[in-house]
Design an enzyme around this catalytic site. Sequence first.
Site, PDB file in Angstrom:
ATOM      1  N   ASP A 660       2.464  -0.932 -10.416  1.00 49.34           N
ATOM      2  CA  ASP A 660       2.569  -2.107  -9.556  1.00 49.34           C
ATOM      3  C   ASP A 660       2.002  -1.802  -8.174  1.00 49.34           C
ATOM      4  OD1 ASP A 660       3.716  -4.803  -9.097  1.00 49.34           O
ATOM      5  OD2 ASP A 660       4.904  -3.714  -7.597  1.00 49.34           O
ATOM      6  N   GLU A 685      -2.437  -2.240 -10.678  1.00 50.07           N
ATOM      7  CA  GLU A 685      -2.621  -3.595 -10.146  1.00 50.07           C
ATOM      8  C   GLU A 685      -3.144  -3.485  -8.728  1.00 50.07           C
ATOM      9  OE1 GLU A 685       0.072  -7.480  -8.971  1.00 50.07           O
ATOM     10  OE2 GLU A 685       0.582  -5.446  -8.347  1.00 50.07           O
ATOM     11  N   ASP A 768       2.510 -13.158 -12.122  1.00 51.81           N
ATOM     12  CA  ASP A 768       2.389 -13.600 -10.729  1.00 51.81           C
ATOM     13  C   ASP A 768       1.462 -14.794 -10.597  1.00 51.81           C
ATOM     14  OD1 ASP A 768       4.030 -11.750  -9.395  1.00 51.81           O
ATOM     15  OD2 ASP A 768       2.477 -10.217  -9.523  1.00 51.81           O
TER      16      ASP A 768
END
Lengths: 881, 536
Positions: A660, A685, A768
């Site tokens: 992340d 990410e 997201d």
Amino acid sequence: MSVGSGCIPAIPGVAPPARRGLLGGAFLQVSAARPRAGRCRATQHGRVRLGGRVVARAGAAETPVAGADEDAGAAFSEKFPLRRCQTVEGKAWVRVDAEPDGDGKCKVVVGCDVAGKWILHWGVSYDGEQGSEWDQPPSEMRPTGSVPIKDYAIETPLEILPNSEGRYEVQIKFDKDTPIAAINFVLKEEETGAWFQHKGRDFRIPLSGSFDGGVPLGANQDIGVWPGDLGHLKKNQGSNAQPQETIPGGTGLSGKHISGFYQEFQIIKSEYTQNFVTVTVKRDNETHKRLVEFDTDIPGEVVIHWGVCRDNSMTWEIPPEPHPPTTKVFRQKALQTLLQQKADGRGNSLSFLLDAEYSGLFFVLKLDEYTWLRNLDNGSDFFISLTRLEQRGTTQDLAKVEPQKVDKSSQAGGIISDIRNLVVGLSSRRGQRAKNKVLQEDILQEIERLAAEAYSIFRSPTIDSVEASVDLDDPTIAKPACSGTGSGFEILCQGFNWESHKSGKWYVELGKKAKELSSLGFTIVWSPPPTDSVSPEGYMPRDLYNLNSRYGTMDELKELVKIFHEAGIKVLGDAVLNHRCAQFQNNNGVWNIFGGRMNWDDRAVVADDPHFQGRGNKSSGDNFHAAPNIDHSQEFVRNDLKEWLCWMRKEVGYDGWRLDFVRGFWGGYVKDYLEASEPYFAVGEYWDSLSYTYGEMDYNQDAHRQRIVDWINATNGTAGAFDVTTKGILHAALERSEYWRLSDEKGKPPGVLGWWPSRAVTFIENHDTGSTQGHWRFPYGMELQGYAYILTHPGTPAVFYDHIFSHLQPEIAKFINIRRRQKIHCRSKIKILKAERSLYAAEIDEKLIMKIGSEHFEPSGPQNWVVAAEGQDYKIWELSS
Amino acid sequence: MDASPTVTLRHASAAAWGTVRTRHAVDARRDAPTRVAFRRGCSRGDLVRAAGLGRFFGAGDQGSSKSHEVTRSQPQVDDLAPARLYVGLPIDAVTDGATVNSAAAVAAGIRAVRLLGADGVELPVFWSVAQPESPDRFSWAGYKAVADMVRAEGLSLRVSLRAHGTPGAGVPTLPSWVTGVAVDDPDIFFTDRSGGRHDGCLSFAIDELPVLHGKSPLQLYEAFFRGFANEFEDFFDDSTITDVTVGLGVHGVLRYPSYPPGSDARKFTGVGEFQCYDKYMVSQLRRHAEEAGHAMWGLSGPHDAPRYHESPDSCGFFRERGGSWETPYGDFFLSWYAGQLVGHGDRVLGMASAVFAGKPVELSAKIPFMHWWHGELSRPAEAAAGFYKSNKKNGYSPVAKMFARHGCTMIVPGMDVCMNKQLHSAGSSPDQLLAQIKNACRRHGARIAGENASLAMTHSSSFSRIRSNILTTELMRPCHFTYQRMCADFFSPDHFPQFLEFVRSVVCGEWDEDDEEQRGMMAGSNGNAREATKAA
């Protein structure tokens, strides 16, 4: 019986007279779509309209114009839609039969003689009630076919009377001694949706009329009141119109007395009818003039009110004589020419010659003194550019020119020339400064946009390092599996969405899908962040060793991993390494003291995080502001994290990581972690904003992908990264039909995919961007185009849970099937065949061809391509074996 | 001279325009003393061109035709025909012959230029790109693609045919098959006193020597030009190409590469060195000296000339008082040195005007704008670059005379150069230099055109300098101005908005009410000034 009559103008159908000059017509909405800042950029489709050009093309495209084929090269034709207001005059009447019929009922008759679908919309008022409130009439009063509307009105259709030549009537019966004081109504014509009122109010029929003897108030009306055969009854229009004044009047209601009366009203029903005017311009070979031909299907007298202009000056002027026959000069400013009735009586036409020196022709159609028909598209005068003859020239034939689709891209060229012409024209005019200002702004915006586009392309960053990586990616060299790529044939499934934590049993639920995911062809599933977390979704981790989360318990997680492994699917854990929420406050009350097995203190927090008073070093990346950012430069932190990752590998059985927010720390640390935990697959990410200049997404996103590639480079290629660039460009390409964006200047895919495909994890949506958060949602309804792209292209595609378990599943399954069948892998070779306005086509590994976009495409070449999948704006072919 | 088709075209467009300006242009061209038919200030037949600079002047031009008749007998140098505005396309728009680099950006740039209302764009065409591999094969596709874009937008195109590439263009300075010759014969390149060679810069002395695969450079240049003329014939025919700029030396500029080998000529502001030490130059010098009866003078170049970066006063040659340059030897050498430059220009321009004879284009060539050390009496920097005339006369005069003979417009690439302190210390004087160049051209009847030396990034005053140089000058107003050039910086938010403002202020004067008034005033004052000039 008294007879009243009034005029009811129902719909004002009169357009204001045309103004002279085109400036009104030079109305210009310039695109300059300026999406708002932020990740989610709503794109407004700008559209430029100028004169009648836009609509003209549309119209002409739909309806090929007769006559245009005679000399296709030297003629063009524009067909404009017209909306004409046609009025039908007639009358409506209201009759009250005061004498009871055989059943002892009195009746009110409302009728009219204009064709249409008439509805009486009515209600009643009771005695003693003031105001204009309606009530529903008692059911016995309602004629058959009545429909109650809400709780205060009734709608009753008027029925055509037999043998009446188009007279419609409705009868309402009532008892003579009804307590109802009045019937209120308006007439409605259903086909046009027009309401007919009486002087802006409801009609009101008083049933408890006043005694005879009053002075007819109608005396002061413009329409006389006629005594009918029931002469003893008086009624007048005035009392109809303002019943509130008359009924409760001084005459009193000493006795119920129904007044019979008859009154007529003039009704003007307006209908819009669709007509056309076609203007054809030909070059007259003998005189070198231009033959202009008007043709309209409007019957009756039609006058064109017209003028010409030179050099696109947009200044009306009158051509010298001779004028066409039946032409009048209108105030020395325009010509008014009566069109000639066509032989078949269906419309009018006229043609005349114009000198070649004129560059444009303005006109408005005039039907009568009050009826001017103008360009529907913009409400201004029609403009025909005569120079188009030259511009389109003799080389292009009409058929090629006309079927252009009306969308903004195809217009761009024309628009610019229009704008340009306007600049020249308008700037020469005084007294139009304000308009000019607007125009200038529009032109400047367009220039700015172009400059921005050019800038973004020229400002290409150095990509030397990347090209080296691409070379490393040469598929001919066998590559050992590494955590950046997995086997190279991986297909990823994001196994959760933003709501998955809600059930508290997600691990169990997801486990039930393992077989299905396996049969669909997925090889890796990305499971949600497993740790104890401040937020239920798991992205605010606290005690990293506590794996009981809102998704389920640690045991359930282990069971899930086991199930997936049995199904042959690897499992990625979602590791949040950038930040960690503290359990305790420090002496200042700031939450930066951690607990659990990794009981760090504020030394583990980066020093430049303003909120958490860290005592570590400065951050090696961007800060995530909601929680303390971990200082990865501290060795004890790194050691603890490595230990944790190894523990998760061993204890839970995770095969790899989805990392992340890796923007937050240096990729070199990621390399450390991956080398320590030896995952099968890892993906980071790295999500930041694409490049926009002057509000437009840049064509060249090299800077954006460079940042992602730099990060991958820093990890030494041990991790892949989500190809945010490709997603962003797909957004723009699909949403705006700008498929040319899908090829970079070197003819490669424009995302990370084009530079380092083996490390690009392509996706179109995640928890997201989509799901219930929707921070940056993929263009709605175009998901399959997106999947047709990523699932046929090199890179490692990731499919979002919400898409797998939706109506999209069959097609996605098909795509995955094709990918596996054709053995497309993360380093497959791609050749872009087309990247145009509404078409993108590519050939992958010489065994698969795909296209997206609305335009038609068929593979060519000697090979035998067979369609493997096909749908809305996408198609995939594979080589038949 | 095959001029009649051009005239017909002009009349056709005059009908469409109906402006005084166009007719004026027709008149002007009828007795233009040029060998190449040229056109000026107007657009292609049917296309209405947006307001160019000409439009700005158009209003003031009314009624000036008459007064012009009077001075008609004079060369066309004071022609008040409207200046045209061009914008240079990226120097590396085409680097491999077949493709257009950043084509989308080039297209956007061209379109932006059109919307800005400029007249056209300038495209550098490199020999090394068009004929990269062998003397037998040309590859024009990339350039054609650009020309097509320009034509599609209805703009004019000025092509700069460059035999020598420019550093930074991403292309070799010369085709590799030419450079290959240098392995055996390095003297084909300019050479300085210490033997440093300018790789890729062919010496003027070999112009007519068959040293390149049996052909002379001039023959190869001609093949290059002719190849272009044939290949782009339809672009000439429809007057997309309005101007051909002939590159007469390195960077397309007529000069000796007097800067240090391998350095960037555009950044060098020293005196420089004489480049006459390759064997061909030396042998010509020797012959010339023998003919002049001073054989000793022809053995080498001046022994007391300064080094590249030295000050002119550091050595004897250029010393302000009593320097060698004033001696008979100095004059002998400098005259020969400058004569070689003019001779080279003459040969190439003569060939070019023969190649493009009959095409409706204006021929032009670029000279350097060496404003540094201009304050020195000896004009050392200019002399080292080859601009010199005996007896302290105007060093640009021989060049201007040669330009005029070929009907070639002189492009002066320093319209933006402002005076500033830094330059002043190096004896810079852009104003004087510009005046000197103009005087030379005026005397000999050569037209001038302008370019900017660099993007006006640092000084916004550069734009006002350009404006005053191309708009308000009365005598020797440039007939066109090319803003150089599109690149990333050009479109950057730091530069483009300023450029936009500049163009608006010169091109679209009538966009704003204020400007409208200004224009009126300007036109009036122009008229008055002109009257005054006549009276004088």
